[in-house]
Write a protein that holds these residues in place. Structure first.
Motif, PDB file in Angstrom:
ATOM      1  N   UNK A  16       1.082  -1.040  -0.035  1.00 24.26           N
ATOM      2  CA  UNK A  16       0.234   0.202   0.151  1.00 24.26           C
ATOM      3  C   UNK A  16       0.739   1.191  -0.376  1.00 24.26           C
ATOM      4  N   UNK A  17       1.660   0.919  -0.222  1.00 25.08           N
ATOM      5  CA  UNK A  17       3.053   2.570  -0.180  1.00 25.08           C
ATOM      6  C   UNK A  17       3.206   3.190  -1.199  1.00 25.08           C
ATOM      7  N   UNK A  18       3.392   2.271  -2.218  1.00 26.11           N
ATOM      8  CA  UNK A  18       3.048   3.363  -3.755  1.00 26.11           C
ATOM      9  C   UNK A  18       1.789   2.573  -4.724  1.00 26.11           C
ATOM     10  N   UNK A  19       2.364   2.576  -5.938  1.00 26.17           N
ATOM     11  CA  UNK A  19       1.408   2.725  -6.969  1.00 26.17           C
ATOM     12  C   UNK A  19      -0.538   1.906  -6.840  1.00 26.17           C
ATOM     13  N   UNK A  20      -0.622   1.646  -7.256  1.00 27.84           N
ATOM     14  CA  UNK A  20      -1.832   1.065  -6.306  1.00 27.84           C
ATOM     15  C   UNK A  20      -2.468   1.388  -5.634  1.00 27.84           C
ATOM     16  N   UNK A  21      -1.858   0.522  -5.061  1.00 27.94           N
ATOM     17  CA  UNK A  21      -2.467   0.201  -3.422  1.00 27.94           C
ATOM     18  C   UNK A  21      -1.829   1.662  -3.110  1.00 27.94           C
ATOM     19  N   UNK A  22      -1.434   2.457  -3.014  1.00 28.61           N
ATOM     20  CA  UNK A  22      -1.280   4.016  -2.496  1.00 28.61           C
ATOM     21  C   UNK A  22      -1.948   3.911  -2.874  1.00 28.61           C
ATOM     22  N   UNK A  23      -3.202   4.503  -3.981  1.00 26.42           N
ATOM     23  CA  UNK A  23      -4.490   5.159  -4.725  1.00 26.42           C
ATOM     24  C   UNK A  23      -5.593   4.446  -3.798  1.00 26.42           C
ATOM     25  N   UNK A  24      -5.421   3.109  -3.433  1.00 28.41           N
ATOM     26  CA  UNK A  24      -6.994   1.914  -2.504  1.00 28.41           C
ATOM     27  C   UNK A  24      -6.919   2.632  -1.267  1.00 28.41           C
ATOM     28  N   UNK A  25      -5.106   2.475  -0.605  1.00 27.33           N
ATOM     29  CA  UNK A  25      -5.446   3.752   0.900  1.00 27.33           C
ATOM     30  C   UNK A  25      -6.340   4.906   0.580  1.00 27.33           C
ATOM     31  N   UNK A  26      -5.697   5.203  -0.331  1.00 30.03           N
ATOM     32  CA  UNK A  26      -6.784   7.901  -0.395  1.00 30.03           C
ATOM     33  C   UNK A  26      -7.630   7.233  -0.813  1.00 30.03           C
ATOM     34  N   UNK A  27      -8.008   6.166  -1.412  1.00 31.13           N
ATOM     35  CA  UNK A  27      -9.351   6.557  -1.875  1.00 31.13           C
ATOM     36  C   UNK A  27     -10.229   5.300  -0.293  1.00 31.13           C
ATOM     37  N   UNK A  28      -9.856   4.805   0.621  1.00 31.36           N
ATOM     38  CA  UNK A  28     -10.576   4.121   1.591  1.00 31.36           C
ATOM     39  C   UNK A  28     -10.193   5.159   2.194  1.00 31.36           C
ATOM     40  N   UNK A 186      -2.027   3.326 -24.101  1.00 31.80           N
ATOM     41  CA  UNK A 186      -3.119   3.281 -22.592  1.00 31.80           C
ATOM     42  C   UNK A 186      -2.743   3.166 -21.441  1.00 31.80           C
ATOM     43  N   UNK A 187      -3.425   3.853 -20.479  1.00 25.22           N
ATOM     44  CA  UNK A 187      -3.126   3.658 -18.751  1.00 25.22           C
ATOM     45  C   UNK A 187      -4.213   3.681 -18.272  1.00 25.22           C
ATOM     46  N   UNK A 188      -5.274   3.087 -16.904  1.00 22.35           N
ATOM     47  CA  UNK A 188      -5.900   4.122 -15.895  1.00 22.35           C
ATOM     48  C   UNK A 188      -4.805   4.969 -15.244  1.00 22.35           C
ATOM     49  N   UNK A 189      -6.072   5.271 -14.948  1.00 20.70           N
ATOM     50  CA  UNK A 189      -5.868   6.202 -13.847  1.00 20.70           C
ATOM     51  C   UNK A 189      -6.033   5.563 -12.394  1.00 20.70           C
ATOM     52  N   UNK A 190      -5.117   5.116 -11.536  1.00 22.56           N
ATOM     53  CA  UNK A 190      -4.660   4.681 -10.264  1.00 22.56           C
ATOM     54  C   UNK A 190      -5.633   5.032  -9.467  1.00 22.56           C
ATOM     55  N   UNK A 191      -6.321   6.295  -8.953  1.00 22.85           N
ATOM     56  CA  UNK A 191      -7.401   7.146  -8.855  1.00 22.85           C
ATOM     57  C   UNK A 191      -8.637   6.225  -9.157  1.00 22.85           C
ATOM     58  N   UNK A 192      -8.843   6.448 -10.446  1.00 19.38           N
ATOM     59  CA  UNK A 192      -9.949   5.694 -11.059  1.00 19.38           C
ATOM     60  C   UNK A 192     -10.460   4.576 -10.467  1.00 19.38           C
ATOM     61  N   UNK A 193      -9.008   3.764 -10.751  1.00 19.36           N
ATOM     62  CA  UNK A 193      -9.234   2.077 -10.789  1.00 19.36           C
ATOM     63  C   UNK A 193      -9.402   1.937  -9.216  1.00 19.36           C
ATOM     64  N   UNK A 194      -8.736   2.664  -8.179  1.00 20.85           N
ATOM     65  CA  UNK A 194      -9.027   2.728  -6.701  1.00 20.85           C
ATOM     66  C   UNK A 194     -10.628   2.987  -6.401  1.00 20.85           C
TER      67      UNK A 194
END
Length: 225
Positions: A16-28, A186-194
């Motif tokens: 959860x400290x980087x990448x998609x994991x970090x975005x999931x932490x923020x979304x939670x 093309x890449x997803x926005x990790x915040x949107x995925x989260x």
């Protein structure tokens, strides 16, 4: 399927400290989580008092057992820790193949086995972060690990429904993180995925299909889904 309340909840996000994991932490946290345990293989801290950084390695059974002890109050567990690796199942050394599977598949299983007894009888959710490569061939040990995680997620859903724990599989194509930084695609926005993953937790959805490519690949394979 019953969802899990995020507002006021305690969650755990591996990797959860980087990448998609970090975005999931923020979304939670944005959805109102009271506390989020965020793991990394390296020591770390957070400026947000709601985030508890834990050094943990999902490939190590003792580390996972300690993680379960420390984060025993979590009702949301997100198995996000993962590694890239492997290009050819014919040419790659089998030890390298095992290394990818040890993190991406067995790591998620270790964490799930450790936390399942703690989640029994509670309104709880486990999320496994897989990939559109769960259903596409040709990506070496990484693809194999995600296909196996898809299968394991479906079996875990059946096993854990008896204790009232929801199991969600999250599937996505290329997402804009350090892991894909060298890829010109093309890449997803990790915040949107989260955000979609958090919405899935609240809704109790069995799957989160995070982008058009994933939905296009999924549709003909599972037309009744």
């Amino acid at each position: 399927m019953t969802g899990t309340q995020v507002a006021g909840a305690t969650a755990l996000v591996t990797g959860g400290q980087q990448g998609l994991g970090k975005a999931i932490v923020a979304a939670l946290l944005e959805a109102g989580a009271a506390k989020v345990y965020s793991t990394s293989r390296r020591p770390g801290t957070s400026d947000d008092p709601r985030v508890v950084v834990i050094q943990a390695d999902v490939t190590d059974a003792e580390s996972v057992a300690q993680l379960a002890h420390t984060a025993a109050d979590a009702t949301i567990v997100v198995n996000n820790a993962g590694v890239l690796g492997g290009t050819s199942l014919l040419q790659d050394d089998l030890d390298d193949v095992r290394s990818v599977l040890d993190t991406n598949l067995y790591g998620a299983l270790r964490v799930t086995q450790a936390f399942a007894p703690l989640l029994a009888g509670r309104q709880a959710t486990i999320v496994n972060i897989a990939s559109v490569l769960s259903w596409l061939p040709g990506y070496g040990s990484y693809g194999v690990s995600k296909a196996a995680l898809w299968s394991a997620t479906n079996s875990l859903r059946l096993e854990l429904q008896q204790q009232g724990t929801t199991v969600i599989g999250a599937y996505l194509a290329y997402t804009d993180t350090d892991m894909t930084a060298d890829l010109d695609v093309p890449k997803n926005d990790p915040a949107d995925v989260a955000r979609q993953i958090v919405d899935g937790i609240v809704a109790g959805a069995p799957e989160v299909l995070a982008d058009d490519l994933t939905r296009q690949v999924h549709a003909p394979l599972f037309p009744a889904a």
